[in-house]
Design a protein around this motif. Structure first.
Motif, PDB file in Angstrom:
ATOM      1  N   ASN A   1      15.327 -20.950  21.788  1.00  0.00           N
ATOM      2  CA  ASN A   1      14.110 -20.451  20.952  1.00  0.00           C
ATOM      3  C   ASN A   1      14.024 -18.573  20.933  1.00  0.00           C
ATOM      4  N   LEU A   2      14.530 -18.406  21.866  1.00  0.00           N
ATOM      5  CA  LEU A   2      14.678 -16.742  21.888  1.00  0.00           C
ATOM      6  C   LEU A   2      15.896 -16.249  21.064  1.00  0.00           C
ATOM      7  N   VAL A   3      16.905 -16.965  21.063  1.00  0.00           N
ATOM      8  CA  VAL A   3      18.092 -16.698  20.041  1.00  0.00           C
ATOM      9  C   VAL A   3      17.547 -17.071  18.700  1.00  0.00           C
ATOM     10  N   ALA A   4      16.959 -18.178  18.374  1.00  0.00           N
ATOM     11  CA  ALA A   4      16.629 -18.496  17.034  1.00  0.00           C
ATOM     12  C   ALA A   4      15.659 -17.457  16.533  1.00  0.00           C
ATOM     13  N   ASN A   5      14.443 -16.857  17.293  1.00  0.00           N
ATOM     14  CA  ASN A   5      13.606 -16.114  16.676  1.00  0.00           C
ATOM     15  C   ASN A   5      14.279 -14.840  16.612  1.00  0.00           C
ATOM     16  N   GLY A   6      15.030 -14.528  17.591  1.00  0.00           N
ATOM     17  CA  GLY A   6      15.510 -13.032  17.730  1.00  0.00           C
ATOM     18  C   GLY A   6      16.453 -12.970  16.359  1.00  0.00           C
ATOM     19  N   VAL A   7      17.337 -13.957  16.081  1.00  0.00           N
ATOM     20  CA  VAL A   7      18.227 -13.582  14.962  1.00  0.00           C
ATOM     21  C   VAL A   7      17.650 -13.738  13.723  1.00  0.00           C
ATOM     22  N   SER A   8      16.484 -14.340  13.682  1.00  0.00           N
ATOM     23  CA  SER A   8      15.708 -14.572  12.396  1.00  0.00           C
ATOM     24  C   SER A   8      15.077 -13.238  12.097  1.00  0.00           C
ATOM     25  N   LEU A   9      14.447 -12.685  13.285  1.00  0.00           N
ATOM     26  CA  LEU A   9      13.642 -11.172  12.974  1.00  0.00           C
ATOM     27  C   LEU A   9      14.930 -10.161  12.843  1.00  0.00           C
ATOM     28  N   THR A  10      16.152 -10.333  13.315  1.00  0.00           N
ATOM     29  CA  THR A  10      17.055  -9.215  13.108  1.00  0.00           C
ATOM     30  C   THR A  10      17.630  -9.121  11.675  1.00  0.00           C
ATOM     31  N   MET A  11      17.583 -10.482  11.109  1.00  0.00           N
ATOM     32  CA  MET A  11      18.051 -10.635   9.790  1.00  0.00           C
ATOM     33  C   MET A  11      17.162 -10.241   8.622  1.00  0.00           C
ATOM     34  N   MET A  12      15.887 -10.329   9.172  1.00  0.00           N
ATOM     35  CA  MET A  12      14.557 -10.062   8.389  1.00  0.00           C
ATOM     36  C   MET A  12      14.796  -8.372   8.334  1.00  0.00           C
ATOM     37  N   ILE A  13      15.219  -7.663   9.419  1.00  0.00           N
ATOM     38  CA  ILE A  13      15.175  -6.181   9.389  1.00  0.00           C
ATOM     39  C   ILE A  13      16.437  -5.674   8.604  1.00  0.00           C
ATOM     40  N   ILE A  14      17.472  -6.549   8.568  1.00  0.00           N
ATOM     41  CA  ILE A  14      18.827  -5.579   8.298  1.00  0.00           C
ATOM     42  C   ILE A  14      19.193  -6.138   7.129  1.00  0.00           C
ATOM     43  N   CYS A  15      18.872  -7.316   6.701  1.00  0.00           N
ATOM     44  CA  CYS A  15      19.648  -7.972   5.613  1.00  0.00           C
ATOM     45  C   CYS A  15      18.889  -7.683   4.156  1.00  0.00           C
ATOM     46  N   GLY A  16      18.152  -6.595   4.193  1.00  0.00           N
ATOM     47  CA  GLY A  16      17.519  -6.183   2.561  1.00  0.00           C
ATOM     48  C   GLY A  16      16.223  -6.897   2.237  1.00  0.00           C
ATOM     49  N   VAL A  17      15.385  -7.318   3.288  1.00  0.00           N
ATOM     50  CA  VAL A  17      14.510  -8.096   2.940  1.00  0.00           C
ATOM     51  C   VAL A  17      13.307  -7.183   2.703  1.00  0.00           C
TER      52      VAL A  17
ATOM     53  N   SER B   1       0.901  -1.018  -0.176  1.00  0.00           N
ATOM     54  CA  SER B   1      -0.016  -0.065  -0.001  1.00  0.00           C
ATOM     55  C   SER B   1       0.840   1.286  -0.157  1.00  0.00           C
ATOM     56  N   ALA B   2       2.200   0.960   0.294  1.00  0.00           N
ATOM     57  CA  ALA B   2       3.009   2.254   0.535  1.00  0.00           C
ATOM     58  C   ALA B   2       4.111   2.354  -0.345  1.00  0.00           C
ATOM     59  N   GLY B   3       4.039   1.550  -1.448  1.00  0.00           N
ATOM     60  CA  GLY B   3       5.100   1.246  -2.427  1.00  0.00           C
ATOM     61  C   GLY B   3       4.537   1.191  -3.748  1.00  0.00           C
ATOM     62  N   SER B   4       5.526   1.372  -4.673  1.00  0.00           N
ATOM     63  CA  SER B   4       5.295   1.031  -6.251  1.00  0.00           C
ATOM     64  C   SER B   4       5.392  -0.300  -6.542  1.00  0.00           C
ATOM     65  N   LEU B   5       4.976  -0.379  -7.840  1.00  0.00           N
ATOM     66  CA  LEU B   5       4.991  -1.953  -8.501  1.00  0.00           C
ATOM     67  C   LEU B   5       6.428  -2.502  -8.138  1.00  0.00           C
ATOM     68  N   SER B   6       7.653  -1.841  -8.382  1.00  0.00           N
ATOM     69  CA  SER B   6       8.895  -2.208  -8.303  1.00  0.00           C
ATOM     70  C   SER B   6       9.175  -2.578  -6.762  1.00  0.00           C
ATOM     71  N   HIS B   7       8.816  -1.858  -5.917  1.00  0.00           N
ATOM     72  CA  HIS B   7       8.989  -2.126  -4.418  1.00  0.00           C
ATOM     73  C   HIS B   7       8.243  -3.279  -4.102  1.00  0.00           C
ATOM     74  N   THR B   8       7.060  -3.363  -4.635  1.00  0.00           N
ATOM     75  CA  THR B   8       6.264  -4.795  -4.103  1.00  0.00           C
ATOM     76  C   THR B   8       6.914  -6.029  -4.638  1.00  0.00           C
ATOM     77  N   GLU B   9       7.505  -6.014  -5.658  1.00  0.00           N
ATOM     78  CA  GLU B   9       8.208  -7.265  -6.373  1.00  0.00           C
ATOM     79  C   GLU B   9       9.649  -7.103  -5.410  1.00  0.00           C
ATOM     80  N   TYR B  10      10.266  -6.252  -4.836  1.00  0.00           N
ATOM     81  CA  TYR B  10      11.290  -6.223  -4.024  1.00  0.00           C
ATOM     82  C   TYR B  10      10.775  -6.888  -2.583  1.00  0.00           C
ATOM     83  N   LEU B  11       9.634  -6.301  -2.285  1.00  0.00           N
ATOM     84  CA  LEU B  11       9.155  -7.093  -1.009  1.00  0.00           C
ATOM     85  C   LEU B  11       8.858  -8.544  -1.195  1.00  0.00           C
ATOM     86  N   ALA B  12       8.308  -9.031  -2.462  1.00  0.00           N
ATOM     87  CA  ALA B  12       8.150 -10.275  -2.458  1.00  0.00           C
ATOM     88  C   ALA B  12       9.112 -11.121  -2.483  1.00  0.00           C
ATOM     89  N   VAL B  13      10.057 -10.815  -3.190  1.00  0.00           N
ATOM     90  CA  VAL B  13      11.332 -11.440  -3.501  1.00  0.00           C
ATOM     91  C   VAL B  13      12.168 -11.801  -1.990  1.00  0.00           C
TER      92      VAL B  13
END
Length: 262
Positions: A170-186, A49-61
């Motif tokens: 589980n705290l480490v596994a979930n925390g690291v997953s979320l961190t990578m989701m935020i900073i790795c260009g997802v 809703s906040a991005g263009s078509l190219s941004h949507t493709e970026y998010l999907a990948v």
């Protein structure tokens, strides 16, 4: 090498048995895979809703590839299962390098992660305008497998670090997953983060494999190859670090006769 391969093969047989015990094909298909597809759709729609078509493709990948990262982080809790199963003492007494035992022991995660991500790329991706040409498919498959294995190697290091902190697994596994989701260009380009965050992101394999996947989609073979090479080097580096940590832990256990502390 033949001895190492034999250790990994036997450990992988245990991993396959674990997989069969955890999932039936119905639970995997409608439970796990359904969950990951829904997650990819959710995060893509959230930014659409906040991005263009190219941004949507970026998010999907990015959201589709993240499925691999999340599942591979399951190596952290599954490695600590060895303590609950009472097998750490046997590993401490074994003459083989412990990292190869642990590497094979949880191989069900990168195997399942690769399949999950492939399905996600070819089902969720086209819903949001991501069109894969037949000529791009082999490279995409290779990069997804590389994402799973390199992230898995990073997860092995974390598993070694929390082997004595069972409650934090589980705290480490979930925390690291979320961190990578935020900073790795997802969802947000790595270049938009402050320098310190970028340094951390560039040390993580998903940052590079995601860059490579997007380069393949843009038919930029040079960038894709360079990024894939960086991810492979990082994966090997994290595996070496995991080897050091597991060896330190078990060497001390052999000296003290205990497996409950470093």
């Amino acid at each position: 090498m033949s001895r190492t391969l034999r250790v990994v093969t036997y450990s992988a047989a245990n991993a396959a048995a674990d997989m069969r015990a955890i999932y039936t094909w119905r639970i995997w298909l409608f439970g796990w895979l359904g969950r990951m597809l829904a997650q990819a759709v959710f995060f893509t729609l959230l930014g659409r809703s906040a991005g263009s078509l190219s941004h949507t493709e970026y998010l999907a990948v990015g959201s589709c590839l993240m499925s691999s990262v999340i599942e591979c982080m399951a190596v952290i809790p599954s490695t600590t299962w060895e303590r609950a199963a009472g097998t750490l003492e046997f590993l401490a007494a074994a003459p083989s390098r412990p990292v190869w035992v642990f590497f094979g022991r949880s191989l069900q995660w990168p195997a399942s992660a690769s399949v999950t991500t492939l399905v996600s790329m070819f089902t969720v991706g086209p819903l949001f305008g991501v069109a894969w040409r037949p000529s791009q498919v082999p490279a995409l498959v290779g990069l997804i497998v590389l994402t799973s294995l390199s992230t898995y190697c990073f997860g092995l290091l974390l598993a070694a670090l929390v082997l004595n902190a069972n409650g934090a697994r589980n705290l480490v596994a979930n925390g690291v997953s979320l961190t990578m989701m935020i900073i790795c260009g997802v969802q947000i380009p790595v270049e938009r983060w402050p320098a310190v965050v970028r340094v951390v992101a560039l040390a993580l394999p998903p940052t590079w494999t995601l860059r490579a996947v997007r380069a393949v989609l843009a038919n930029d073979g040079t960038t894709a190859l360079a990024a894939a090479g960086a991810a492979a080097v990082l994966g090997v580096g994290w595996l070496v670090a995991a080897d050091v940590m597991f060896t330190m832990f078990l060497n001390r256990s052999r000296r003290t006769g205990r497996t409950d502390h470093f």
